[in-house]
Structure formats: C-alpha cells, structure tokens
Design an enzyme around this catalytic site. Sequence first.
Site, PDB file in Angstrom:
ATOM      1  CD1 TRP A  41      -0.923   2.319   2.289  1.00  0.00           C
ATOM      2  CD2 TRP A  41      -2.821   1.694   1.288  1.00  0.00           C
ATOM      3  NE1 TRP A  41      -1.825   3.345   2.417  1.00  0.00           N
ATOM      4  CE2 TRP A  41      -2.984   2.986   1.816  1.00  0.00           C
ATOM      5  CE3 TRP A  41      -3.882   1.092   0.611  1.00  0.00           C
ATOM      6  CZ2 TRP A  41      -4.182   3.703   1.697  1.00  0.00           C
ATOM      7  CZ3 TRP A  41      -5.071   1.797   0.485  1.00  0.00           C
ATOM      8  CH2 TRP A  41      -5.214   3.091   1.024  1.00  0.00           C
ATOM      9  CG  MET A  42       2.277   5.359  -1.980  1.00  0.00           C
ATOM     10  SD  MET A  42       3.336   5.654  -3.415  1.00  0.00           S
ATOM     11  CE  MET A  42       2.100   5.883  -4.680  1.00  0.00           C
ATOM     12  CG  ASP A  71      -0.554  11.182   2.930  1.00  0.00           C
ATOM     13  OD1 ASP A  71      -1.523  10.614   2.420  1.00  0.00           O
ATOM     14  OD2 ASP A  71      -0.594  11.727   4.041  1.00  0.00           O
ATOM     15  CD  GLN A  96       2.370   8.001   5.915  1.00  0.00           C
ATOM     16  OE1 GLN A  96       1.536   7.602   6.711  1.00  0.00           O
ATOM     17  NE2 GLN A  96       3.626   8.209   6.272  1.00  0.00           N
ATOM     18  CD1 TRP A 135      -3.042   4.151   5.509  1.00  0.00           C
ATOM     19  CD2 TRP A 135      -3.588   3.131   7.419  1.00  0.00           C
ATOM     20  NE1 TRP A 135      -2.551   4.906   6.544  1.00  0.00           N
ATOM     21  CE2 TRP A 135      -2.871   4.307   7.727  1.00  0.00           C
ATOM     22  CE3 TRP A 135      -4.013   2.329   8.472  1.00  0.00           C
ATOM     23  CZ2 TRP A 135      -2.596   4.700   9.037  1.00  0.00           C
ATOM     24  CZ3 TRP A 135      -3.734   2.722   9.777  1.00  0.00           C
ATOM     25  CH2 TRP A 135      -3.038   3.894  10.042  1.00  0.00           C
ATOM     26  CB  SER A 169       2.332  12.562   6.184  1.00  0.00           C
ATOM     27  OG  SER A 169       1.764  11.587   5.347  1.00  0.00           O
ATOM     28  NE  ARG A 221      -3.407  13.315  10.304  1.00  0.00           N
ATOM     29  CZ  ARG A 221      -4.558  13.280  10.944  1.00  0.00           C
ATOM     30  NH1 ARG A 221      -4.585  13.179  12.254  1.00  0.00           N
ATOM     31  NH2 ARG A 221      -5.699  13.342  10.281  1.00  0.00           N
ATOM     32  CG  ASP A 222      -0.050  15.010   8.134  1.00  0.00           C
ATOM     33  OD1 ASP A 222       0.415  13.933   8.563  1.00  0.00           O
ATOM     34  OD2 ASP A 222      -1.233  15.135   7.754  1.00  0.00           O
ATOM     35  CD  GLU A 261      -5.797  13.870   6.840  1.00  0.00           C
ATOM     36  OE1 GLU A 261      -5.867  13.027   7.734  1.00  0.00           O
ATOM     37  OE2 GLU A 261      -5.981  13.583   5.639  1.00  0.00           O
ATOM     38  CD1 TRP A 275      -7.632  10.182   2.944  1.00  0.00           C
ATOM     39  CD2 TRP A 275      -7.347   7.972   3.146  1.00  0.00           C
ATOM     40  NE1 TRP A 275      -6.343   9.956   3.352  1.00  0.00           N
ATOM     41  CE2 TRP A 275      -6.139   8.612   3.491  1.00  0.00           C
ATOM     42  CE3 TRP A 275      -7.398   6.575   3.200  1.00  0.00           C
ATOM     43  CZ2 TRP A 275      -4.993   7.910   3.882  1.00  0.00           C
ATOM     44  CZ3 TRP A 275      -6.256   5.878   3.585  1.00  0.00           C
ATOM     45  CH2 TRP A 275      -5.079   6.543   3.919  1.00  0.00           C
TER      46      TRP A 275
END
Length: 735
Positions: free
Chosen positions: A282-283, A285, A301, A309, A342, A405-406, A457, A542
Amino acid sequence: MKETRKYIGVALAAACCACFAEDVTIENFESGTYGGWTAEGDAFGEAPSTGPIFGQQDTSGYEGRFFANSYFQGDDTTGAITSKEFEIQKDFINFLLGGGARDDVGIELVIDGQAVRKSRPIFSEEKLRFMSWDVKDLKGKTAKIRIFDSARGGWGHILADQIEMSDVYKSEIMPDYKAKFTADKKYILLPVDDSLGDIPFFVDVDGERVTEAQAIRLARGDKIDYYVPINIEKYKGREVAIRFDAHKGYKNLDKISTSDTFEINHDEKFRPSYHFTPFHGWMNDPNGMVWHDGEYHLFYQHNPYGSQWQNMSWGHAVSKDLVTWERLDPKICPDGLGMIFSGSAVVDKNNTAGFGKDAIVAIYTYAGGPQGQMQAIAHSTDKGRCFEKYEGNPVLADRTKGDFRDPKVMWYEPESKWVMSLATGQTISFYESKDLKSWNKLSEFGDGIGAHGGVWECPDLFSLKTSDGKTKWVLFVSINPGGPNGGSATQYFIGSFDGKTFKADKLRYPLWVDYGRDNYAGVTWSGAPGGRRLFIGWMNNWDYAGGTPTLHFKSATTLPRELSLDDGGRLLKSAPIKELERLRAGKMETEGGQNFVKLKDASGGAYEIVAVVRPGSADEFSLSLSNGNGESLDFVFDVKNKTLVADRTQSGRTDFAHNFPSVMKAPLDKSTSYEIRLFIDRGSSELFVNGGRTVMTNLVYPETPYDSIKFEGADGGPKVEALEIYKIAPAAIAK
Ligand code: FRU
C-alpha cells in the site's frame, strides 16, 4: 452450557473411565448484574449485555444469556471491573474473550495487587473465543480477575464471559505460534488474504524480538491473494521466527516459507506505466520530498506487509529527473513510539541541528503509539540511504491535541530559522526552530476561512513570485472529507507570511489545487534546483482507496507538476513538468479526422493527448474517450457557464465502491481557445487546461484501453486546431 458445575468431555470420560473433570465457574454473568464485582469508570455500563449494544457488530460465542461488554456508549468509554477474591483450585483458568486486539484492553489475574497473567483478544472481532492460562504454579493462592478497557477509538472495547477453573486447557488459541527458519535465504514470504482482518506479528531472531508488532492480513482461510516478503538477509545463519497468536483452525501456516526471490506480476492490468508506484504494498501520501546532491527523494506512506493501509513506514525512491525512479528500501519504520505518519525533509545546509553539514533531516509524525500524535526527526548523512532517529524524540508533542500531524518544514531566510506548518484539527499551526529540535508556536490559521468539511491534513507553506515579480505565500491544506467533488482534496490559500503569521488575501475560498477526485495530500519538493516549485500528490481518495482494483500494490502518485501563480497572484496553476516530454515515444497512428480519431494501437493505455480547441460560437463542447466495450470517460467544456464537467460513471470498472462512479465539476475560463493536455496511464486520467489553470485528476478502470477520441459540439462542432497523441514510454522504474 452455563451451569456452575459441569461435566465435560464424554469422549474424554470414555477414554479415561471415571475421571470426570469438574469445572468451577468463577463468573458467568448469568445473574444479569455485576454483583460482587467492583467497577472503575463507565466502560462496562450498569449490567452485563445480552447481545450487541447499539452500533456494535453482531456478538456471538458467549454462553447463556449474559456477558460482560465494555462497548457501553461506544468505544470511547473506559474503565475496569474487578472480581471478588477466589482461591485457585485447578491447573487452568479458561475464559471467553472478544473485542479489540489491542494492548489497552484485556483480562488479568491479580495476586497481591500484581497482574500475574494477562491476555487480550487475539483477533479484533465481536466473537468470543476460549483462551486459557496455565496456573499450576499458582494453585492455592488467592486471586482476583480484572477486566479492563483503557482504550478509545476503533476496537476500543472487550467482551468476556464464562471465567472458570478447569483441569482442561480449553483455548483454541496457540499463543506465540512461531514459524521458524534458519536464515539461509533472502526472504521469508507470508501469504495474505485481503478479505480478512489484521493480526499482529513479531519477528524474533535467536529468540529475541527485533520488531514492534506489525499487522498482517495473514491468509489463514481458503484463499491466498498474494505474498509479502520480509527481508532476513541481515540475520544470515541465525534463527528467525515469525511469531503470532494463531488459532487451531488456521490454514496455510505451512505456506510461510523462505525464498531467495520475491516475484510478483508487476505488470498487472491497472498498474500505471509512467507514474511512480510502489513495487508492492500500500501507498498513500508522498512524504519527505527533498532535492539533495543531484537526486530528488520521494518518500511515501507505505505498508510493506500488504495492499491495505497499515504499519505506516516511509517507503523510498530517488530520481534524477522526476520521471524515472529507482526504488530503494523503506527508510523510517515504526518503533515503540508509534507508526511513522506523513512529514517532510530538509537539507540542513548550515548544520543547525548538529547532524553534519548538508545532512538530510526528516521531520515526521509518530501516530498510534502510547503517546498519540507527535513530531520527531531522523537524519541521514549518506544521501538518504540510511536514517538515524534522534534519541531526543519526540521534538514536538501536545497531549491536548488528537490531530497533530504532518509537519512540513521550510527554511525562513529573513530570520535564519526553520518554520513548520502542522495540521492541528481544522487549523494549521506554525512553529519556529533554530535547530529542528526545539520548537515554539508562532500562530494558527484557519478559523472561519476555507473548506471545513473534514479534518485538515498535510499542509505546505511556500512562496511564489507573481508575473510582475511580487512575492506571495501559498498555503496548501488537504482536507478529508469535504473536497469539491466528494472525499479528499487539497485546498489552497494565497496571502502573506511575515515569519510568524500567515494572512490570506481576500479571495473566493475554497480554492482547489485539482478539481478531480484523485489528487490528495500533495506537497512540494524542498530545495528543487532553479527555484522551481514542484508538486506531487497521492493519486487516490480516502473514499475508496482500499477498494481500487489492483492487487499487489495500491496507488500511484500523480504526475509531477510545476506550480506558478497567475492572474496577478489570485490563481494557482499546476502544469505537468517539462521533463515528462522526454517520455514521449513518437506520435500514435490514428484513423479518422480532427474531431474523431481512432488509435490503431492504444499503446497499452499509456498516452498523452494534446489538442487546441476553439469553441467558436458554441456554448459548450465535449471530449470523450471510449473503447469497444461501451466504456467512456467524458468531459464537457461548458464555456457558457464556465464549468468543466467530467463524468466517469461509465468509465469501466466502477463497482468496487458506491461513491466511485461520479460526475465532477471544475471552474473553467471563458476563452476563445482551449489548450488541452490529457494524460492517460491505464488506470488514470490527468487533464490540464490552458497551462494548468484548470486541473482534474481522476482514476478510471476501463476493461480495455480507450482507443477512440472524439470532440463534439453544437454549431457544426468545435474547431480542433491541433490534435496530437503521443505514445508514452513506460518510465524506467528500477526495483
Ligand atoms: C493523509 C493522512 C495524513 C497522515 C497519513 C497517514 O492522507 O491521513 O494526515 O499522516 O495520511 O497515513
């Protein structure tokens, strides 16, 4: 079978004459109350359950009518119940357990205030299954049972029933099952069935655990979808075991094996041929994009253990030109602080962090660990081939924030400092640092402006010059859900930044980087040569990413794009980078005229259409791509209403998600001429109009490549002034 004392095993009885084993029930909850138990918190509610609580999946496997259930008011309640004291009289304690396979729920045997045995549900499921403790060494001691739920969020609950002392070990679970090998080959291959739930596993080397728990949809039923590898080269000659809690009914345990090779059908039908994709797994971001010493780094990711995921780590690839990629080993992997979400990377030219001049420093989010989301750093002094995590991690934490995050970090030259943009719920917070290690909050942006239909995000703050030389600051914010055409999308703001605060110009927000359904979480490269602002996004949404019809891998990145400002700094343009023209492998042979062409050979579905269309007096015109199966991808350029409409409802395979077949709209300039570039790559379409003033990226899954291209319109049709279709050569992507 819930009587307090019961006789088990007719077969056993027959086999060993009169030796009936008599179980002693500690608790079966059949009184319909928690009488005799002491409760902390409210997770278990007032009384045991007789079935699922509102919102809970179907419960099964319990005995009699009642069982303990901590789903009271959903997953977010926490608490514990503790039994009265009892004397351990038998060799085993058996109990039925269900709920979340998480360490923060469980059942304990407590003696003198110490938990001497502890178990948690093995599979995340509402079905209760027998588990057992061997308590021979504790016979005669006084103990209590404690059932606890300290968990919030997904599967944050536990179900328990029929706690009993017995002479029989009833568990169907094989705790700590080990698939053991001497490491004389390169890989251990594990079979995966994507329709099953995840189970946690560990890698042990010579009996010592060397990894955190990783999750895998281990194929343990009737089918195997594919295999995933664990590279064990570095343990050569040692004993390596894959350890997990198995069930007696598991199939395929013998399929876990070692191999010197890991081969897949790389050329599966919908794997794009000139976009970056992970070799397997899986990939989502793109992460840590940075230019260093002649190489563009792309991290992403990644789940190395399956096409869904999970296990977020940073996959890695490098490129000299952004079109041909070399895949490298995953770089930053989960540890005790959590998964690796991320983030970004910078080149520390002035050695501000002390890791060395020109070290690459990655700034990423830990998530899903005991302390929630927080920021951390790792550095590399060997061109990004190895990263070392900083021993002082985390470098930025705030326990009051769930979404935190990120981090995207940039060098702010006027004050010689680093500035981090961080997604904090539905705002972006800015922080500053002199050394990448200690961070101070500067400001927060986002209240009352832009789209707020979902969580914010993956921010990115960078400057661009307008055509008349003015500097503007652009802030990217990905949002999920809440995109203009549903689900995930990336909005942008244009304004000013004074080293502390971002101020948005008064424009008609929300503005979107791409109006298609499939460009998310994209950010720009740090330090790209020539001052170029280069962008790449995750080509998925998503809404349905997990269901898209590819097997060994999931998702590609978008084509790389170069960003610029137009309309005096009021519009962001994204155009395909010029390097992509190098992949053109000649013009395709066509039949037909200017307004309708048929490709003689659809080139495996990898081509670029370049056209200039003059609508004349027509209010609208359309562009349709279709194949012999009646599948089509249609665009309507509604010039009158300044709207571009894309329709993929009949585009091919659409039934894997209810919200995939959609009609998308984007703003369109009113213009006398439209320059159109449309990139098709098996499972994807990327449309750029007038140099990237309107952009739409949409996944499509035609059963056979579209080989008919048709322009249509009223008033005798639009005038197609130029139409060229280039074959696009597969980009060389080294394993
Ligand atoms: C965006 C995102 C990020 C997070 C990552 C986890 O798609 O949700 O916010 O860091 O994915 O994989």
